[in-house]
Structure formats: structure tokens, C-alpha cells
Design an enzyme around this catalytic site. Structure first.
Site, short mmCIF file in Angstrom:
data_model
loop_
_atom_site.label_atom_id
_atom_site.label_comp_id
_atom_site.label_asym_id
_atom_site.label_seq_id
_atom_site.Cartn_x
_atom_site.Cartn_y
_atom_site.Cartn_z
N GLY A 1 -0.07 -4.93 -2.43
CA GLY A 1 1.19 -5.70 -1.88
C GLY A 1 1.12 -5.10 -0.19
O GLY A 1 2.25 -5.24 0.80
N THR B 1 10.73 -15.49 0.12
CA THR B 1 11.36 -16.54 0.84
C THR B 1 10.63 -16.71 1.67
O THR B 1 11.21 -18.10 2.57
CB THR B 1 12.67 -15.51 1.43
OG1 THR B 1 12.14 -14.83 2.60
CG2 THR B 1 13.61 -14.89 0.82
N SER C 1 -1.11 -6.34 1.83
CA SER C 1 -1.84 -7.13 2.43
C SER C 1 -2.85 -6.93 3.74
O SER C 1 -3.39 -7.25 4.75
CB SER C 1 -0.62 -8.39 4.14
OG SER C 1 -0.06 -8.64 3.33
N SER C 2 -3.68 -6.27 2.65
CA SER C 2 -5.59 -5.96 3.68
C SER C 2 -5.99 -7.03 3.08
O SER C 2 -6.43 -7.46 4.04
CB SER C 2 -5.63 -4.88 2.18
OG SER C 2 -6.12 -5.93 0.43
N SER C 3 -5.68 -8.18 2.44
CA SER C 3 -6.07 -9.62 2.45
C SER C 3 -5.88 -10.56 4.25
O SER C 3 -6.70 -10.95 4.53
CB SER C 3 -5.62 -10.69 1.59
OG SER C 3 -4.55 -10.69 1.79
N ASP D 1 2.51 -12.23 5.85
CA ASP D 1 1.27 -11.56 5.77
C ASP D 1 0.40 -11.56 7.51
O ASP D 1 0.46 -10.85 7.95
CB ASP D 1 0.56 -11.49 4.82
CG ASP D 1 1.00 -10.86 3.45
OD1 ASP D 1 2.64 -11.05 3.48
OD2 ASP D 1 0.45 -11.17 2.18
#
Ligand code: ADP
Ligand code: MG
Length: 412
Positions: A134, A44, A136-138, A187
Site C-alpha cells: 500500500g 477518493t 506504491s511500489s508499482s 499514486d
């Protein structure tokens, strides 16, 4: 059957000590930013919609030492013997390969945004956020880097929620433009703006101020005798980037055909109508492609489920909150088509073993599920999923227990 691995978070003292040791030089400080789990409101964010993430107690720690030049050296405990090097001078979008694109991209984005005082640095990363799951380590990496660079260069954005929007923009640009990994902002906002004991109701309508875009929503599962199981399926990511881009493009095309800027506008119109089901059916009838109709139906119903979940939770109606998790997953499976067998099986087993509700979380095509379970039940249910995975020949999953934790902060 083997026991499922539960990933414990590092505490800040341990994370700071390990990051300093990995840098091996005098760090100016250590900063941390969390991974996140999105409770509901999936796919979303890039439609101007609503999401509801919490920050995980699992964080990425960065020890950083700035220096005057333009050279950057970064190392991660994922491969502690291999440092990566880049030069900020003359750097262009897409100019760094591999994982170093994330931290170097943050410095590049801040400089592009006019903060030329951001110079070269050495940094070391230590993380307990599972990579590529999924969770959100980034964003944990880009947000910890942004906060560290803000602090050592005296930019002054890290201390306020409004200021953090500038750092979030740099973190998003690093992912989109340097790492080439498309991201819609959920994120980075979660990692930079969540508070302990709360989820954030994130409104992704373009152009909102900090105060308009985030509402802190109390999220205390313990008070309801519940806990949140997060299970990383470890399903291999398949065609992730192309599929994500295809979903985004489909939403944008649908909005253009409906003559609106984004699908949030349709979601609001549907919610405000006397007969929402009919209003949605009427809008869908204006689209001539069945796949596109299903994509739009997911986005519109999913935006509606975010506020429905917040209401149910506030009323203490946990059965309804769980039912909304289930409805979200089913919509992502059937209409948005971003699940894989591992996600569907994990959700099915969690439901069968007594979860009030379960759904995939994150972008899909692999990654993690979340399940709303009775306090003390996480391990048993995670093990039941692991056993079913073993029977089916899937990779062994791993799990963690999620409590709503703090956003990015300096730890040493
Ligand atoms: P997610 O954000 O859900 O974990 P992504 O695919 O967006 O998944 O980001 C994962 C990528 O981020 C990794 O493949 C790697 O390039 C980079 N990354 C994140 N954290 C680290 C880390 N601690 N060390 C090295 N690279 C990292
Ligand atoms: Mg990511």
C-alpha cells in the site's frame, strides 16, 4: 518477542550504484521515483475527490540503456537472476505477464500516446519501497521508468509539473491497461509531483491543469514535535482486485442514480450547504441500497476530511489532525469496509499507545497503517503493535519512519 524490522531508505548514491551494477552494462543514467503515503483522502481519487499524499524517502532506482530495436529486457533486485523479456512491436494491452508489465507498459503507453521515438531498452531496478504494502511500489516503478524514457528519448516532459502530467498518464495506463491493476491516479501524481517538506493537496476533478490540480502544503511534523510512523501489516492481500473494482462500480452507480458525473459534485454540494449533515442525509435517502449509502457516506465525508485536516494542521491543532485520522479509519472500516483485522488491530494498538491518531493508508485489504506520534515514539509503538501481532498469530509487521520527500528525479 522479536525486534520489529525498520526499513531504512537507500541514499541516491547507493541506489544508483546498485542499479548500475545490476544492469551490468553501461547505463545512460539512473533515475529514481518514490513510494508514497497518503495522509488522508482514501478511495477518493476515482471519485474526482481530494487526497493528501507525501512522497517517501524510499525510492525505486532504474538504470537504463536505450537501444534502437523494439526488444525490452528488465531485471529487478527482487529476483536478480531472472530477467524478463518483451517486444514493443505489435504489443497490445494486457500482452505482458508478471511484473515486467509495469515498465514495459510505460514504454507501450508512451508509444500509444504518439511518442514513437520510444524504442527498446535494457533496464535494472533496485528498490527499498516495500512491495504490495500500500506504499506504491508499482507507481515508484512506472514513474521512474517514465522519467527515464522521457529523458533518454528527449521527450522533454520531465522538467515541468505540467509536462509530468503526460508521464503520469503513461504510468497510469501501464498499471491499468498492461498490468491490469486498477489505479485512480493518486499514486502516480504523488510520485511525480511531491516536494520535500510538503504534502500535495491533489484535486482529482477530471480535466484540471497542473496548477489547478496540485497545491503544495507545508508538512513539517518536526516543528510540532511529532513524527509519522508507517507500519506495513504484511497481511496477505485478499480478493484485492475484485473488491477495489466493486467499490469503484458502487460509487459510479450511486453517482448515476443521483444524476451527477462523480461523487465529488455531491461532496461539494454538501460542504456548501447550510446544514451539511442534513444535505448528506437527503442525498443518501435518494439511494435505495444500504451498502451503497454507506459507500457514498464514506466518500463524501472523507473528501471533507482532507481540507479539515489541512486546516487543523495549518492552525497547529494536532489533536484535531489526529482525530481526523481516526475518523478516516473508522469510516473505511465501517462504511467502506476495506480494512482487515491486522489493520484494525494495528490502529487500535497505536491509539492505545498514545498516537494522536491512526488510520489505514492505501487501498486497504491488507497493506499499511500510519500513526501520528510524538517524536521519538515510532519504534516503541511499532514494537507494541508487533508484540500484539505475535500474540494473535499474525505475520510479523515491519515499519518505517516517513518524512515528506522529493518526487521522481535523475540521480546519476
Ligand atoms: P503497491 O504499489 O502498493 O506496492 P501493487 O500491488 O500495486 O502494490 O504493486 C506491487 C507489484 O508491483 C508487485 O507485485 C510487482 O509486480 C510490481 N513491482 C513493484 N516494484 C517492483 C520491483 N522493484 N521489482 C519487481 N516488481 C515490482
Ligand atoms: Mg500500487
Amino acid at each position: 518477542m522479536t525486534n520489529i524490522d525498520f526499513i531504512e531508505p537507500l541514499d541516491d548514491a547507493e541506489g544508483a550504484a546498485r542499479a548500475r551494477a545490476l544492469l551490468g552494462d553501461d547505463a545512460a543514467g539512473v533515475w529514481a521515483a518514490p513510494g508514497r503515503v497518503n495522509l488522508i483522502g482514501e478511495h477518493t481519487d476515482y471519485n474526482g475527490g481530494l487526497c493528501l499524499p507525501i512522497a517517501l524517502p524510499h525510492r525505486t532506482y532504474i538504470a537504463l540503456k536505450p537501444h534502437g530495436g523494439s526488444a525490452v529486457t528488465v531485471v529487478s533486485d527482487v529476483a536478480p537472476d531472472q530477467s524478463a523479456h518483451a517486444d514493443l512491436a505489435g504489443l497490445e494491452a494486457g500482452g505482458v505477464d508478471g511484473w515486467a508489465a509495469y515498465p514495459v507498459g510505460v514504454a507501450w503507453a508512451l508509444r500509444e500516446a504518439g511518442f514513437g521515438q520510444v524504442t527498446g531498452f535494457d533496464a535494472a531496478f533496485v528498490s527499498c519501497v516495500p512491495l504490495g504494502s500500500g506504499l506504491s511500489s508499482s507507481a515508484a516503478m512506472t514513474c521512474s521508468t517514465a522519467l527515464a524514457l522521457d529523458d533518454v528519448n528527449g521527450l522533454g516532459f520531465g522538467g515541468s509539473d505540467q509536462g509530468r502530467l503526460t508521464l503520469i498518464d503513461a504510468a497510469i495506463a501501464a498499471e491499468n491497461d498492461m498490468a491490469g491493476a486498477s489505479t485512480g491516479g493518486l499514486d502516480q501524481n504523488a510520485s511525480m509531483r511531491c516536494t520535500a517538506g510538503h504534502a500535495i493537496r491533489l484535486d482529482c476533478t477530471p480535466g484540471l491543469s497542473a496548477a489547478e490540480s496540485v497545491t503544495q502544503v507545508p508538512f513539517d511534523l518536526e516543528a510540532h514535535g511529532l513524527e509519522l510512523l508507517v507500519l506495513d501489516t504484511r497481511a496477505p492481500h485478499q480478493l484485492n482486485d475484485g473488491q477495489y473494482a466493486a467499490r469503484r462500480a458502487s460509487c459510479e452507480t450511486a453517482a448515476a442514480r443521483l444524476g451527477i458525473d462523480n461523487l465529488r459534485i455531491l461532496a461539494d454540494a454538501v460542504a456548501a450547504s447550510d446544514d451539511p449533515a442534513q444535505a448528506l442525509a437527503d442525498a443518501l435517502a435518494r439511494l435505495d441500497d444500504d451498502t451503497m449509502r454507506r459507500r457514498v457516506r464514506h466518500v463524501v465525508t472523507e473528501i471533507g476530511r482532507v481540507d479539515a485536516f489541512i486546516d487543523a494542521f495549518a492552525r497547529g491543532d494536532m489533536a484535531q489532525a489526529g482525530a481526523l485520522f481516526d475518523a478516516s479509519h473508522d469510516s473505511l472500516r465501517d462504511d467502506y469496509e476495506v480494512t482487515v483485522p491486522e489493520l484494525d488491530v494495528a490502529v487500535d494498538v497505536a491509539r492505545r499507545e498514545g498516537a494522536l491518531g491512526a488510520r489505514m493508508t492505501g487501498g486497504g485489504f491488507g497493506g499499511s497503517i500510519i500513526a501520528l506520534v510524538a517524536a521519538g515514539e515510532s519504534r516503541r509503538i511499532a514494537q507494541a503493535i508487533a508484540d500484539e501481532f505475535a500474540r494473535r498469530g499474525f505475520a510479523a509487521p515491519r515499519a518505517l519512519s516517513a518524512t515528506a520527500s522529493d518526487s521522481a528525479h535523475r540521480v546519476a
